[in-house]
Design an enzyme around this catalytic site. Structure first.
Site, mmCIF file in Angstrom:
data_model
loop_
_atom_site.group_PDB
_atom_site.id
_atom_site.type_symbol
_atom_site.label_atom_id
_atom_site.label_comp_id
_atom_site.label_asym_id
_atom_site.label_seq_id
_atom_site.Cartn_x
_atom_site.Cartn_y
_atom_site.Cartn_z
ATOM 1 N N HIS A 122 0.883 -1.095 0.072
ATOM 2 C CA HIS A 122 0.144 -0.101 0.042
ATOM 3 C C HIS A 122 0.876 1.302 -0.052
ATOM 4 O O HIS A 122 1.947 1.404 0.800
ATOM 5 C CB HIS A 122 -0.971 0.000 1.364
ATOM 6 C CG HIS A 122 -1.997 -1.065 1.192
ATOM 7 N ND1 HIS A 122 -2.945 -1.016 2.062
ATOM 8 C CD2 HIS A 122 -1.958 -2.073 0.474
ATOM 9 C CE1 HIS A 122 -3.634 -2.285 1.798
ATOM 10 N NE2 HIS A 122 -3.306 -2.700 0.920
ATOM 11 N N ARG A 147 -0.423 -0.671 -4.457
ATOM 12 C CA ARG A 147 -1.895 -0.139 -4.364
ATOM 13 C C ARG A 147 -1.579 1.547 -4.134
ATOM 14 O O ARG A 147 -0.984 1.782 -3.194
ATOM 15 C CB ARG A 147 -2.628 -0.690 -3.364
ATOM 16 C CG ARG A 147 -3.963 -0.277 -3.530
ATOM 17 C CD ARG A 147 -4.856 -0.979 -2.312
ATOM 18 N NE ARG A 147 -4.743 0.065 -0.935
ATOM 19 C CZ ARG A 147 -5.582 0.152 -0.181
ATOM 20 N NH1 ARG A 147 -6.411 -1.029 0.130
ATOM 21 N NH2 ARG A 147 -5.233 0.482 0.868
ATOM 22 N N TYR A 159 -10.588 6.999 2.853
ATOM 23 C CA TYR A 159 -10.069 5.787 3.124
ATOM 24 C C TYR A 159 -8.591 5.502 2.638
ATOM 25 O O TYR A 159 -8.161 6.046 1.489
ATOM 26 C CB TYR A 159 -10.959 4.780 2.431
ATOM 27 C CG TYR A 159 -10.192 3.646 2.126
ATOM 28 C CD1 TYR A 159 -9.799 3.051 1.058
ATOM 29 C CD2 TYR A 159 -10.044 2.368 3.357
ATOM 30 C CE1 TYR A 159 -9.232 1.958 0.875
ATOM 31 C CE2 TYR A 159 -9.650 1.309 3.146
ATOM 32 C CZ TYR A 159 -9.050 0.939 1.798
ATOM 33 O OH TYR A 159 -8.363 -0.239 1.822
ATOM 34 N N ASP A 212 -8.300 0.872 -4.933
ATOM 35 C CA ASP A 212 -9.394 0.382 -4.147
ATOM 36 C C ASP A 212 -10.244 1.383 -3.927
ATOM 37 O O ASP A 212 -10.128 2.386 -3.283
ATOM 38 C CB ASP A 212 -8.835 -0.133 -2.845
ATOM 39 C CG ASP A 212 -9.880 -0.782 -2.199
ATOM 40 O OD1 ASP A 212 -9.586 -1.660 -0.950
ATOM 41 O OD2 ASP A 212 -11.222 -0.963 -2.406
ATOM 42 N N HIS A 214 -13.155 1.205 -2.964
ATOM 43 C CA HIS A 214 -13.875 0.590 -1.460
ATOM 44 C C HIS A 214 -15.336 0.912 -1.388
ATOM 45 O O HIS A 214 -15.972 1.325 -0.774
ATOM 46 C CB HIS A 214 -13.132 1.624 -0.645
ATOM 47 C CG HIS A 214 -12.796 0.626 0.726
ATOM 48 N ND1 HIS A 214 -13.533 0.626 1.991
ATOM 49 C CD2 HIS A 214 -11.727 -0.221 1.014
ATOM 50 C CE1 HIS A 214 -12.788 -0.001 2.993
ATOM 51 N NE2 HIS A 214 -11.928 -0.663 2.405
ATOM 52 N N GLU A 238 -10.554 -2.010 -7.588
ATOM 53 C CA GLU A 238 -10.964 -2.768 -6.724
ATOM 54 C C GLU A 238 -12.296 -2.409 -6.133
ATOM 55 O O GLU A 238 -12.370 -1.038 -5.639
ATOM 56 C CB GLU A 238 -9.894 -3.077 -5.504
ATOM 57 C CG GLU A 238 -10.378 -3.882 -4.333
ATOM 58 C CD GLU A 238 -9.309 -4.096 -3.354
ATOM 59 O OE1 GLU A 238 -8.324 -3.949 -3.623
ATOM 60 O OE2 GLU A 238 -9.911 -4.509 -2.272
ATOM 61 N N GLU A 264 -13.481 -8.923 -1.172
ATOM 62 C CA GLU A 264 -12.989 -9.110 0.322
ATOM 63 C C GLU A 264 -14.095 -9.223 1.310
ATOM 64 O O GLU A 264 -13.819 -9.944 2.437
ATOM 65 C CB GLU A 264 -12.047 -8.171 0.310
ATOM 66 C CG GLU A 264 -12.811 -6.724 0.805
ATOM 67 C CD GLU A 264 -12.022 -5.526 0.810
ATOM 68 O OE1 GLU A 264 -10.734 -5.554 0.285
ATOM 69 O OE2 GLU A 264 -11.883 -4.788 1.751
ATOM 70 N N ARG A 285 -11.023 -11.714 -4.217
ATOM 71 C CA ARG A 285 -10.336 -10.963 -3.229
ATOM 72 C C ARG A 285 -10.602 -11.727 -1.910
ATOM 73 O O ARG A 285 -10.097 -11.329 -0.895
ATOM 74 C CB ARG A 285 -10.610 -9.638 -3.128
ATOM 75 C CG ARG A 285 -10.184 -8.763 -4.360
ATOM 76 C CD ARG A 285 -9.049 -8.491 -4.119
ATOM 77 N NE ARG A 285 -8.424 -7.508 -3.152
ATOM 78 C CZ ARG A 285 -7.636 -7.397 -2.105
ATOM 79 N NH1 ARG A 285 -6.935 -8.779 -2.045
ATOM 80 N NH2 ARG A 285 -7.536 -6.589 -1.358
ATOM 81 N N HIS A 314 -7.063 -11.332 0.168
ATOM 82 C CA HIS A 314 -7.122 -10.131 0.914
ATOM 83 C C HIS A 314 -6.003 -10.334 2.165
ATOM 84 O O HIS A 314 -5.996 -11.407 2.786
ATOM 85 C CB HIS A 314 -8.463 -10.154 1.527
ATOM 86 C CG HIS A 314 -8.710 -8.712 2.351
ATOM 87 N ND1 HIS A 314 -9.417 -8.853 3.359
ATOM 88 C CD2 HIS A 314 -8.424 -7.645 2.056
ATOM 89 C CE1 HIS A 314 -9.677 -7.542 3.761
ATOM 90 N NE2 HIS A 314 -9.220 -6.889 3.023
ATOM 91 N N GLU A 341 -1.929 -9.614 -1.461
ATOM 92 C CA GLU A 341 -1.875 -8.255 -0.888
ATOM 93 C C GLU A 341 -1.147 -8.606 0.224
ATOM 94 O O GLU A 341 -1.314 -9.692 1.065
ATOM 95 C CB GLU A 341 -3.331 -7.901 -0.378
ATOM 96 C CG GLU A 341 -3.453 -6.538 0.497
ATOM 97 C CD GLU A 341 -4.535 -6.078 0.573
ATOM 98 O OE1 GLU A 341 -5.686 -6.799 0.532
ATOM 99 O OE2 GLU A 341 -4.814 -4.635 1.030
ATOM 100 N N TRP A 404 -18.275 2.741 3.232
ATOM 101 C CA TRP A 404 -16.844 3.004 3.629
ATOM 102 C C TRP A 404 -16.061 1.739 2.970
ATOM 103 O O TRP A 404 -16.297 0.886 2.860
ATOM 104 C CB TRP A 404 -16.844 2.972 5.212
ATOM 105 C CG TRP A 404 -15.273 3.187 5.651
ATOM 106 C CD1 TRP A 404 -14.623 4.277 5.466
ATOM 107 C CD2 TRP A 404 -14.214 2.130 5.892
ATOM 108 N NE1 TRP A 404 -13.245 4.156 5.981
ATOM 109 C CE2 TRP A 404 -13.006 2.839 6.177
ATOM 110 C CE3 TRP A 404 -14.262 0.771 6.062
ATOM 111 C CZ2 TRP A 404 -11.753 2.134 6.281
ATOM 112 C CZ3 TRP A 404 -13.108 -0.020 6.558
ATOM 113 C CH2 TRP A 404 -12.099 0.978 6.526
HETATM 114 C C1 GCO Z 1 -7.796 -3.962 1.473
HETATM 115 C C2 GCO Z 1 -9.224 -3.694 2.215
HETATM 116 C C3 GCO Z 1 -8.901 -3.031 3.545
HETATM 117 C C4 GCO Z 1 -10.047 -3.142 4.588
HETATM 118 C C5 GCO Z 1 -9.754 -3.439 5.661
HETATM 119 C C6 GCO Z 1 -10.959 -3.754 6.496
HETATM 120 O O1 GCO Z 1 -8.266 -3.932 0.162
HETATM 121 O O2 GCO Z 1 -6.936 -4.265 2.107
HETATM 122 O O3 GCO Z 1 -10.154 -2.992 1.593
HETATM 123 O O4 GCO Z 1 -8.303 -2.078 3.485
HETATM 124 O O5 GCO Z 1 -10.611 -1.705 4.413
HETATM 125 O O6 GCO Z 1 -9.455 -4.728 5.542
HETATM 126 O O7 GCO Z 1 -10.996 -4.288 8.024
HETATM 127 MG MG MG Z 2 -9.945 -3.552 -0.396
#
Ligand code: GCO
Ligand code: MG
Length: 404
Positions: A122, A147, A159, A212, A214, A238, A264, A285, A314, A341, A404
């Site tokens: 990240h 990412r 986020y 991402d 999200h 993502e 995820e 994921r 994930h 990841e 979120w």
């Molecule tokens: C990712 C996920 C995380 C989530 C987290 C929530 O792609 O790694 O989106 O950032 O927000 O795992 O607990």
């Molecule tokens: Mg994610």
């Protein structure tokens, strides 16, 4: 062989983790990750109060039967709490079975299909200079895929973006009260393509870049973003839209060639059904921890392989080293591995969870220890007691709660 004990350990070496340890009558132990970020104690109770009493006396070798027994026997199926609890049992049983065999788990899953596992890390920044510093830091750590998440002009907390070096702020996913982040879709859609243009100009065309969303866009907004990002050849976009509405991905898919990653928050193959069979996504994921374990995730990946869809398990810091290790064994064995990841862990987490897996030169490997290759140090874990913590919530400028 019989299971004689099932204990659930909760600790917080930087963030909360829930770990199941099964012990057999000849003293073998197996670990499973049951961490559900922000709702940890719900899984603790599901395991301690409802599942553990059913496990003592069972043959640990009967992994498939135990999985079906816990899945179908509960009557109330699926959902993140149930499947995190089932996953912990499943992984602990695979850990035991591999230890009995004296082999690393991946050898029981068909052996290695590759030598190493490409990881992504990240990078984030409140602005472009901070983002560039973060990308450079990940490259210096060896990552070969990154990412990218950034702040958005006019928004205060977004986020995946936190001030560098600020330990308290670095962990917005674990706050005593939910951190309220703010959101403006129009500003995000205007700004994001400019970010990837800047990153490509600075770091070149070859570096695999992921992003991402999200879960925050409507289908048409996700289609617009996917199309606007096409010049920057992302590795994937993502969670571009809440994927419970699988119809949404059909619209996005028809509008853009940007690869799509989803799942995820999915915990069952039924969550993916149409997305896979209609080829609406490119990567799945789900984490071992949230999908019911190695047993069902292997089946999902085999279904995905029929549609040329790859794995992208994930792996943020709220998947414990136990869940990470299980993922790496599966990653090494399946043919349709995509990417893994890996956000890394705090020093305290590495101390509490001694693990055989390695991250070297941008690649991961589960190691060659028998089992999944993780041991939990109870004494060290006891020094990091659980503290209730919440994920952030997201609100629009008018105060409306947003995804979120
Ligand atoms: C990712 C996920 C995380 C989530 C987290 C929530 O792609 O790694 O989106 O950032 O927000 O795992 O607990
Ligand atoms: Mg994610």
């Amino acid at each position: 062989m019989k299971i004689v004990d099932a204990e659930v350990l909760v600790c917080r070496p930087g963030r909360n983790f829930v770990t199941l340890r099964l012990t057999t009558d000849d003293g073998l132990t197996g670990l499973g990750d049951a961490t559900l970020n922000g709702r940890e104690l719900a899984v603790v109770s599901y395991l301690r109060d409802h599942v553990a009493p059913l496990l003592t006396g069972r043959d640990p070798h009967r992994i498939e039967d135990t999985w079906q027994y816990l899945y179908r026997g509960a009557y109330w199926r699926r959902g993140p709490v149930t499947m995190a609890a089932v996953a912990a049992v499943d992984v602990a049983l695979w850990d035991i079975k591999a230890k009995v065999a004296g082999l690393p788990l991946y050898q029981l899953l068909g052996g290695a299909s590759r030598d190493r596992l490409l990881a992504y890390g990240h990078a984030n920044g409140r602005d472009i200079p901070e983002l560039f510093d973060s990308v450079r830091a990940r490259l210096a750590e060896g990552y070969r895929a990154i990412r990218v998440q950034t702040g958005i002009p006019g928004l205060n907390a977004v986020y995946g973006v936190h001030p560098p070096g600020d330990a308290a702020a670095r962990d917005p996913h674990q706050r005593a009260r939910p951190l309220v982040e703010d959101w403006d879709t129009a500003a995000y859609l205007r700004h994001t393509p400019t970010v990837f243009e800047a990153v490509r100009n600075e770091f070149g065309a070859e570096l695999p870049l992921l992003h991402d969303v999200h879960h925050r866009l409507t289908p048409i907004q996700a289609a617009r973003l996917g199309r606007d990002l096409e010049p920057y050849r992302l590795f994937w976009l993502e969670d571009c839209t809440p994927a419970e509405n699988q119809e949404a991905l059909r619209l996005v898919r028809s509008a853009t060639t940007t690869p799509l990653a989803v799942g995820e928050v999915f915990n069952s193959v039924h969550d993916y059904q149409g997305l896979i069979t209609e080829q609406l996504i490119d990567y799945v994921r789900s984490a071992v921890t949230h999908f019911g374990g190695v047993t069902p995730l292997r089946k999902l990946l085999d279904l995905a392989a029929l549609h040329q869809i790859k794995s992208a398990v994930h792996g943020p810091e709220d998947i414990s080293p136990v869940g990470m290790a299980a993922a790496l064994h599966l990653d090494l064995a399946v043919h349709n591995f995509g990417i893994q990841e890996f956000s890394g862990y705090s020093a305290a987490t590495h101390d509490v969870f001694r693990h055989a897996f390695t991250f070297t030169d941008g690649y991961l490997h589960p190691g060659e220890e028998a089992g999944i290759g993780v041991e939990l140090d109870d004494a060290l874990a006891a020094g990091h007691p659980y503290e209730r913590a919440y994920l952030p919530v997201n609100r629009l400028h008018d105060g409306t709660v947003h995804d979120w």
